[in-house]
Scaffold this motif. Sequence first.
Motif, PDB file in Angstrom:
ATOM      1  N   ARG A   1       0.020  -5.426  -9.062  1.00  0.00           N
ATOM      2  CA  ARG A   1       0.012  -4.084  -9.008  1.00  0.00           C
ATOM      3  C   ARG A   1       0.336  -3.369 -10.031  1.00  0.00           C
ATOM      4  NH1 ARG A   1       4.198  -1.299  -4.744  1.00  0.00           N
ATOM      5  NH2 ARG A   1       5.411  -2.147  -6.079  1.00  0.00           N
TER       6      ARG A   1
ATOM      7  N   ASN B   1      12.235   4.445 -17.548  1.00  0.00           N
ATOM      8  CA  ASN B   1      11.188   5.073 -16.834  1.00  0.00           C
ATOM      9  C   ASN B   1      11.730   6.113 -15.822  1.00  0.00           C
ATOM     10  OD1 ASN B   1      12.483   3.613 -14.469  1.00  0.00           O
ATOM     11  ND2 ASN B   1      10.586   2.824 -14.000  1.00  0.00           N
TER      12      ASN B   1
ATOM     13  N   MET C   1      -2.549  -0.709 -13.273  1.00  0.00           N
ATOM     14  CA  MET C   1      -2.523   0.530 -13.827  1.00  0.00           C
ATOM     15  C   MET C   1      -2.517   0.564 -15.283  1.00  0.00           C
ATOM     16  SD  MET C   1      -1.780   2.580 -11.298  1.00  0.00           S
ATOM     17  CE  MET C   1      -0.938   3.840 -11.930  1.00  0.00           C
TER      18      MET C   1
ATOM     19  N   TYR D   1       5.613  12.392 -14.482  1.00  0.00           N
ATOM     20  CA  TYR D   1       4.712  11.723 -13.802  1.00  0.00           C
ATOM     21  C   TYR D   1       3.681  10.799 -14.629  1.00  0.00           C
ATOM     22  CZ  TYR D   1       6.810  14.587 -10.292  1.00  0.00           C
ATOM     23  OH  TYR D   1       7.826  15.367  -9.626  1.00  0.00           O
TER      24      TYR D   1
ATOM     25  N   MET E   1       6.705  -1.213 -13.418  1.00  0.00           N
ATOM     26  CA  MET E   1       7.962  -1.672 -13.094  1.00  0.00           C
ATOM     27  C   MET E   1       7.666  -2.672 -12.014  1.00  0.00           C
ATOM     28  SD  MET E   1      11.199   0.203 -12.877  1.00  0.00           S
ATOM     29  CE  MET E   1      12.910  -0.863 -13.101  1.00  0.00           C
TER      30      MET E   1
ATOM     31  N   VAL F   1      -4.225   1.785  -4.581  1.00  0.00           N
ATOM     32  CA  VAL F   1      -3.861   3.014  -4.398  1.00  0.00           C
ATOM     33  C   VAL F   1      -3.397   3.853  -5.540  1.00  0.00           C
ATOM     34  CG1 VAL F   1      -1.302   2.314  -3.709  1.00  0.00           C
ATOM     35  CG2 VAL F   1      -2.256   4.256  -2.734  1.00  0.00           C
ATOM     36  N   GLY F   2      -2.503   3.141  -6.538  1.00  0.00           N
ATOM     37  CA  GLY F   2      -2.050   3.719  -7.715  1.00  0.00           C
ATOM     38  C   GLY F   2      -3.382   4.303  -8.543  1.00  0.00           C
TER      39      GLY F   2
ATOM     40  N   LEU G   1       6.841  -3.815  -2.649  1.00  0.00           N
ATOM     41  CA  LEU G   1       5.348  -3.615  -2.361  1.00  0.00           C
ATOM     42  C   LEU G   1       5.166  -2.601  -1.257  1.00  0.00           C
ATOM     43  CD1 LEU G   1       3.724  -7.190  -2.154  1.00  0.00           C
ATOM     44  CD2 LEU G   1       3.644  -5.528  -3.995  1.00  0.00           C
TER      45      LEU G   1
ATOM     46  N   LYS H   1      -5.304   7.176  -6.703  1.00  0.00           N
ATOM     47  CA  LYS H   1      -4.624   8.289  -6.485  1.00  0.00           C
ATOM     48  C   LYS H   1      -4.417   9.060  -7.868  1.00  0.00           C
ATOM     49  CE  LYS H   1      -4.966   8.091  -2.124  1.00  0.00           C
ATOM     50  NZ  LYS H   1      -5.902   9.136  -1.142  1.00  0.00           N
ATOM     51  N   LEU H   2      -3.937   8.132  -8.904  1.00  0.00           N
ATOM     52  CA  LEU H   2      -3.246   8.574 -10.069  1.00  0.00           C
ATOM     53  C   LEU H   2      -4.137   8.709 -11.212  1.00  0.00           C
ATOM     54  CD1 LEU H   2       0.201   7.030  -9.199  1.00  0.00           C
ATOM     55  CD2 LEU H   2      -0.327   9.211  -9.054  1.00  0.00           C
TER      56      LEU H   2
ATOM     57  N   ARG I   1       5.235   7.917 -16.538  1.00  0.00           N
ATOM     58  CA  ARG I   1       5.592   6.593 -15.569  1.00  0.00           C
ATOM     59  C   ARG I   1       4.340   6.060 -15.479  1.00  0.00           C
ATOM     60  NH1 ARG I   1       9.120   9.742 -11.265  1.00  0.00           N
ATOM     61  NH2 ARG I   1      11.304   9.411 -12.001  1.00  0.00           N
ATOM     62  N   GLN I   2       3.147   6.602 -15.480  1.00  0.00           N
ATOM     63  CA  GLN I   2       1.969   5.754 -15.066  1.00  0.00           C
ATOM     64  C   GLN I   2       1.581   4.959 -15.909  1.00  0.00           C
ATOM     65  OE1 GLN I   2      -1.231   8.882 -14.191  1.00  0.00           O
ATOM     66  NE2 GLN I   2       0.147   9.850 -12.665  1.00  0.00           N
TER      67      GLN I   2
END
Lengths: 253, 252
Positions: free
Chosen positions: A152, A51, A156, A76, A84, A103-104, A91, A107-108, A79-80
């Motif tokens: 978390r 990654n 994603m 980027y 991992m 948050v991920g 955290l 924002k992403l 990695r999304q």
Amino acid sequence: MEKIIEVQHLSKSFGENEVLKDINFSVHKGEVVCIIGSSGSGKSTLLRCINLLEKPSGGQIIYKGENILDDKHDVYKYRQKLGMVFQQFNLFNNHNVLSNCMVGQIKLLKRSKAEAEKVAMKYLKVVGMEQYINAKPKQLSGGQKQRVAIARALAMDPDVILFDEPTSALDPEMVGEVLKVMKELAESGLTMLVVTHEMGFAREVADRVVFMDKGVIAEEGTPEEIFTNPKQERTREFLKRTLAPQTSSQVSF
Amino acid sequence: MSLEWFIRIATEYWPMFLRGAGMTLLVSIISTLIGSIIGLIIGVIRTIPMPERGWKRLILKALDAVLGFYIAFFRGTPMIVQAMVIYYGAAMAFGIYMNLIFAAIFIVSINTGAYMAEIVRGGIISIDKGQFEAAHAIGMNHFQTMTNVVLPQVIRNILPATGNEFVINIKDTAVLNVISVSELFFQTKSIAGNNFRYFEAFSIACIVYFIMTYTVTRILRYFEKKLDGPETYTLNQMQVMTPEDMLRHTQN
């Protein structure tokens, strides 16, 4: 089975120290691959190269047909798609449990707050932490933190989740609760690449086991092949040393 | 030199003392805020991962050098001298006659910014690497990592040092009297000049400065505690689930 990640002739050196030498292997969709080996064999480095937390010195990493080490590739976005889970949980300390999982996404992945919350709650329920949504990481135990870390990563919706010794920093009692969650995820069809010392988990849950020694893949096969009929001498040596004092590998779940 | 003079000066000139204190606080608060923002921006810029090669690397190196000089210069020269140079320099060289309050805030902000940049950089370095790694692993770039994960934690961590800067500013605004900013020291000089009761006047100023700095320190301590929140998380605070509740939950 679709090949999600293929590693070709990967090498990584830290200065003079050659940690990875010519690594070749692949991960298919839905597979659970466990990487085992002594400390210093390069297991974590391999995971972190995949990654791109570490920059490989040579070789290629093919993700769904594209070489992600190409300069033009968007690191980027890549990695999304890869989750991992770290040995030290990592955290986000300034967010509570629910926010860590949201948050991920917001924002992403550009999801709306409502959608992100729905997804976060779904996965927090999967890991059994839905009652702690307002807790801050420092208020949680290790096992709880790791389960949130897994939620978390799941939130994603990644293609693969990389686990870097997820239970090595936990008390023996908490190891069980995290391994249970990982086993359930494996059974639900999640593609997982796990670096671990938990031989019991590898034996029971893995589709394939990769044994690394001194920077190379010494042996690779199904759990039955590796654990009951290792072909290489150093694999036998390693298993003898690690399985002899039966500790957490006795944990049955 | 007597108690009588203390009381007389205090009762007669308290509006001037108050105005001076007001100006001191105004300049200190705004300058500390602006200086902190400058420090945060510089801190983010100076921690951008250095590209291996290419024009981006050159630009970053140049920027880094400029910022490095700014920090070294404004930390390495006395603010009283900076005040003279900036205020009279602007007038002589550029013909700009700065509004005094603007000049005061400008000078103290620039000075504070240099110190805050180093404080922020230290704050960023002290954040556990794992926070960066988790943010990167999820796909965040440097800017997103900074704004969503790192800087909020940095701000919390540097609150004591920032509070310190604030207190220092309250005291150091006294040097602005050399360019005739009517803060507390300047007012006190006028008062003392009227009566030649230097000791009494400045003792009162001393007490006023102390009241300001001590109050600020206590308020900041309170905010630090508020930000931290409770030490433990008890389920009883939130939803209390009895076994019957859980059964009802799963049956639904």
